[in-house]
Write a protein that holds these residues in place. Structure first.
Motif, mmCIF file in Angstrom:
data_model
loop_
_atom_site.group_PDB
_atom_site.id
_atom_site.type_symbol
_atom_site.label_atom_id
_atom_site.label_comp_id
_atom_site.label_asym_id
_atom_site.label_seq_id
_atom_site.Cartn_x
_atom_site.Cartn_y
_atom_site.Cartn_z
ATOM 1 N N LEU A 135 0.815 -1.206 0.000
ATOM 2 C CA LEU A 135 0.000 0.000 0.000
ATOM 3 C C LEU A 135 0.852 1.260 0.000
ATOM 4 C CD1 LEU A 135 -2.860 -1.040 2.463
ATOM 5 C CD2 LEU A 135 -2.992 -0.813 -0.031
ATOM 6 N N GLU A 188 -8.721 -2.012 2.848
ATOM 7 C CA GLU A 188 -7.451 -1.673 2.206
ATOM 8 C C GLU A 188 -7.573 -0.395 1.386
ATOM 9 O OE1 GLU A 188 -4.914 -4.206 0.172
ATOM 10 O OE2 GLU A 188 -4.665 -5.638 1.827
ATOM 11 N N PHE A 189 -8.695 -0.219 0.712
ATOM 12 C CA PHE A 189 -8.875 1.007 -0.069
ATOM 13 C C PHE A 189 -9.013 2.222 0.844
ATOM 14 C CE2 PHE A 189 -9.054 -1.337 -3.915
ATOM 15 C CZ PHE A 189 -8.928 -0.413 -4.950
ATOM 16 N N GLU A 190 -9.584 2.033 2.015
ATOM 17 C CA GLU A 190 -9.628 3.132 2.976
ATOM 18 C C GLU A 190 -8.211 3.501 3.411
ATOM 19 O OE1 GLU A 190 -13.993 2.595 5.106
ATOM 20 O OE2 GLU A 190 -12.251 1.645 6.029
ATOM 21 N N TRP A 202 -12.553 8.090 -3.031
ATOM 22 C CA TRP A 202 -11.357 8.646 -3.663
ATOM 23 C C TRP A 202 -11.554 10.127 -3.993
ATOM 24 C CZ3 TRP A 202 -7.136 5.960 -3.277
ATOM 25 C CH2 TRP A 202 -6.057 6.129 -4.145
ATOM 26 N N VAL A 211 -10.344 1.709 -11.705
ATOM 27 C CA VAL A 211 -10.563 0.399 -11.107
ATOM 28 C C VAL A 211 -11.412 -0.410 -12.079
ATOM 29 C CG1 VAL A 211 -11.803 -0.835 -9.294
ATOM 30 C CG2 VAL A 211 -10.285 1.045 -8.692
ATOM 31 N N THR A 217 -6.168 -0.554 -12.004
ATOM 32 C CA THR A 217 -6.208 -1.613 -10.998
ATOM 33 C C THR A 217 -7.274 -2.614 -11.417
ATOM 34 O OG1 THR A 217 -5.496 -0.207 -9.158
ATOM 35 C CG2 THR A 217 -6.736 -2.189 -8.593
ATOM 36 N N TYR A 255 -15.959 3.311 -4.115
ATOM 37 C CA TYR A 255 -14.576 3.752 -4.330
ATOM 38 C C TYR A 255 -14.530 5.148 -4.940
ATOM 39 C CZ TYR A 255 -10.879 4.430 -7.817
ATOM 40 O OH TYR A 255 -9.934 4.975 -8.638
ATOM 41 N N ASN A 269 -17.386 -0.284 -6.874
ATOM 42 C CA ASN A 269 -16.864 0.777 -7.736
ATOM 43 C C ASN A 269 -17.456 2.132 -7.369
ATOM 44 O OD1 ASN A 269 -15.458 -1.212 -9.086
ATOM 45 N ND2 ASN A 269 -16.384 -0.838 -11.075
ATOM 46 N N LEU A 293 -5.442 2.952 1.727
ATOM 47 C CA LEU A 293 -4.758 3.543 0.585
ATOM 48 C C LEU A 293 -5.137 5.013 0.431
ATOM 49 C CD1 LEU A 293 -2.956 3.158 -1.936
ATOM 50 C CD2 LEU A 293 -5.047 2.519 -3.186
ATOM 51 N N THR A 294 -6.407 5.318 0.651
ATOM 52 C CA THR A 294 -6.869 6.701 0.558
ATOM 53 C C THR A 294 -6.181 7.574 1.604
ATOM 54 O OG1 THR A 294 -9.029 5.922 -0.230
ATOM 55 C CG2 THR A 294 -8.917 8.177 0.602
#
Length: 403
Positions: A210, A365-367, A247, A229, A291, A243, A240, A369-370
């Protein structure tokens, strides 16, 4: 002497990680995977209605929808979950007409308690049926006007922590309560999020991955500003959408040096968008990262039958192939085509299966990454002044009758 700059030199991974650890003390979403689910499950057992309607918008609905959309066709659920999240009158009327209001529980979600869209829809529902303690539950912040409404009408309420923003709230009552009511295992949801949490904060594989991705996205943001994505499953359509909000609303900001920042999110679905957006990725301007999200096990054995079609005999190589195998091969072919070009940044995430833990791990994980990108970009990841200004203008217009 006055001095101002926008150099923002590169920061080491350790410094960023230390900043995240410090932020973790005050930003509530990081620790949501470890919250108790007992109250949500206890309340869920009392719900007898067949239809569960969430009234909310944005962060109050998108995360819940993402998980529900991912799981609903693989779970034997005896309740329907619908979302009233737009002021489009056609959508409202169509959804309301599709259910028996007398057999419906309304879950009203608004962190502030005064979200215009949410309260407008709730007013409409109250004109059709009396909303009371038997058919309504509220999810809001302590001290909000919606909380006051619930108390005055003896309606059960659940709390959104003050230090958890809406778009980061899926692992709070916002997502866990409605999902528990329809019969989804919320303990497994949190277990998936916990795995991602521990993997990152214990500096295991997620830590390296990450931080590397966040650093690349920010350091090359002027070259590759669009982050696509490409999810190879229609079940990830909700993910999606979630996200895109996460983002866009988190990273489109003015940084500490008054420089406008942002990474533009795009969410597409494979194989559908192989026949549209992929053309732009392959031969268009080199301003996009990609991604690809694959699903390893679809838990479905639907096959292409051995049927010969007159004039289409050359397509018989498809016979007896599982559709799940076909879509995975379509994803792999896209990945290979991208990699063969050597000039489109691309990474691949493979979800092990259609289950609660898998989707929760992906979302957490996306949280993370943000948050990491926000640190590298020197922005406040958790506010949304650009959205708030529009809300103020709207309320002023409505209060003045300027419509």
């Amino acid at each position: 002497m006055k001095y101002k700059n926008n150099f923002n030199p590169s920061i080491s991974d350790e410094v960023i990680f230390d900043e995240i650890l410090e932020e973790k003390k005050s930003i509530g979403y990081y620790n949501l995977p470890f919250c108790s689910t007992a109250d949500y499950k206890t309340y869920a057992k009392t719900v007898t209605q067949k239809n569960i309607v969430v009234i909310g918008i944005g962060g109050s609905t998108l995360g819940t929808y993402a998980i529900y959309k991912f799981l609903k066709h693989s779970r034997d659920l005896d309740k329907n979950l619908l979302f009233l999240e737009t002021t489009d009158p056609i959508d409202i009327k169509a959804k309301v007409a599709s259910i028996d209001l007398s057999d419906t529980l309304f879950v009203v979600i608004s962190k502030s308690g005064t979200t215009v869209e949410t309260i407008a829809i709730f007013k409409y529902i109250n004109a059709l049926i009396t909303c009371n303690s038997t058919n309504t539950v509220v999810v809001t912040e302590d001290g909000s006007k919606l909380k006051t409404f619930a108390e005055k009408n003896n309606i059960r309420s659940f709390k959104i922590p003050k230090n958890v923003g809406g778009r980061f709230s899926v692992f709070s009552a916002v997502g866990l309560l409605p999902l528990a009511i329809v019969g989804i295992d919320i303990d497994k949801i949190l277990q998936g999020a916990q795995k991602s949490h521990d993997n990152f904060f214990q500096k295991k594989e997620a830590y390296e991955r990450l931080l590397k991705k966040a650093r690349f996205l920010v350091e090359y943001k002027n070259s590759f500003n669009i982050n696509v994505v490409f999810s190879y499953s229609s079940r990830l359509e909700g993910f999606n959408k979630w996200y895109i909000q996460l983002w866009g609303e988190s990273l489109g900001k003015v940084d500490s040096n008054s420089v406008r920042q942002g990474l533009t999110p795009v969410g597409i679905i494979g194989p559908i968008d192989q026949h549209s957006f992929l053309q732009l990725v392959i031969e268009g301007k080199r301003d996009k990262t990609l991604t690809v999200i694959k699903v390893e096990n679809f838990d479905n054995d639907l096959k292409i039958p051995s049927v010969t079609l007159d004039g289409l005999e050359e397509m018989d190589y498809l016979d007896n192939l599982n559709f799940s195998s076909l879509i995975k091969n379509q994803a792999d072919a896209t990945i290979e085509a991208i990699n063969n070009l050597h000039d489109i940044p691309c990474d691949v995430i493979t979800i092990e299966g259609i289950n609660e833990s898998a989707i929760a791990a992906l979302m957490y994980e996306f949280e993370l990454l943000t948050s990491l990108c926000g640190k590298f970009m020197h922005v406040n990841t958790y506010n949304q002044p650009g959205v708030e200004s529009g809300k103020v203008i709207l309320k002023n217009k409505l209060n003045k009758g300027d419509i």
